[in-house]
Scaffold this active site. Sequence first.
Site, short mmCIF file in Angstrom:
data_model
loop_
_atom_site.label_atom_id
_atom_site.label_comp_id
_atom_site.label_asym_id
_atom_site.label_seq_id
_atom_site.Cartn_x
_atom_site.Cartn_y
_atom_site.Cartn_z
CE1 TYR A 50 -4.18 1.79 0.48
CE2 TYR A 50 -2.90 3.14 2.00
CZ TYR A 50 -4.04 2.93 1.25
OH TYR A 50 -5.05 3.87 1.26
CG ASP A 231 1.20 -7.08 10.80
OD1 ASP A 231 1.00 -5.86 10.93
OD2 ASP A 231 1.30 -7.66 9.71
#
Length: 279
Positions: A50, A231
């Site tokens: 991204y 994460d």
Amino acid sequence: MEPHVPVSRCPSPGGSFSFPGFAGQAIRGWLVRPRGAEGPLPAIVTYVGYGGGRGLPHDHLLWASAGYAHLIMDTHGQGGGWSVGDTSDEAPGAGPAHPGSMTRGVLDPASYYYRRLYTDAVRAVDAVRTHPGIDPARVVVAGGSQGGGLALAVAGLVPDLAGVIADVPFLQHIRRATEITDEFPYKEIADFCKVHRDKVETVFGTLSYFDGLNFAARATAPALYSVALMDEVCPPETVFASYNHYLGPKEISAYTYNGHEGGGGHHIPATLAFAASVT
């Protein structure tokens, strides 16, 4: 419409590559090949995380050094965050959006940004298969974060891939992700819904068409996932949800003490071994 604008036939191992994506828009990329290699070669099609773009060709030498043709697809409308891109987003605006790409056109599946990006990703496979130096039966799709999410979407849409490599994939179990992390890019969706309180179900109705769980449940090519248990960008719960939905043969590497960087260089031997086993 031309199915493929081929890479330049120069002696260099890498060259600019473009193909028509969604609505015929020219999508750029790099095709990096081993110098002097005779085809047909197996190919890796890589999608970018991204905010990034295709970068520079010498950023992408790993797969060519291992004997593969390597297509890196640019991401239209991105490429200004951490890696340079060169493909604009030519689609007209479609309603309000939070800055970034996650809510661009999100009030209607037909106008949503990822409809165009998923189409581009599928067309990248179609395009690389037309190259005379590539074996169309030995194409693996790969990527990390957003790129991993794109690889999984393509796996659900293209039935005859050789394999899929999805590292810490984004776009999996999207609604749950917005409920358990306050990190971007998922936060773009939450911030949009915070303002558009009356549009929450419309937003998630659109996103359900693009959730990786639904593509994983259709995908049959062998898959290698990775997940990082600390994460906060792509929470492990969402990655395991995708992995559990994946229909085809699969394996996963878990990195207990890592965040969104995942396995990094330590995961590369696993990806090389996996690609060799399926091509």
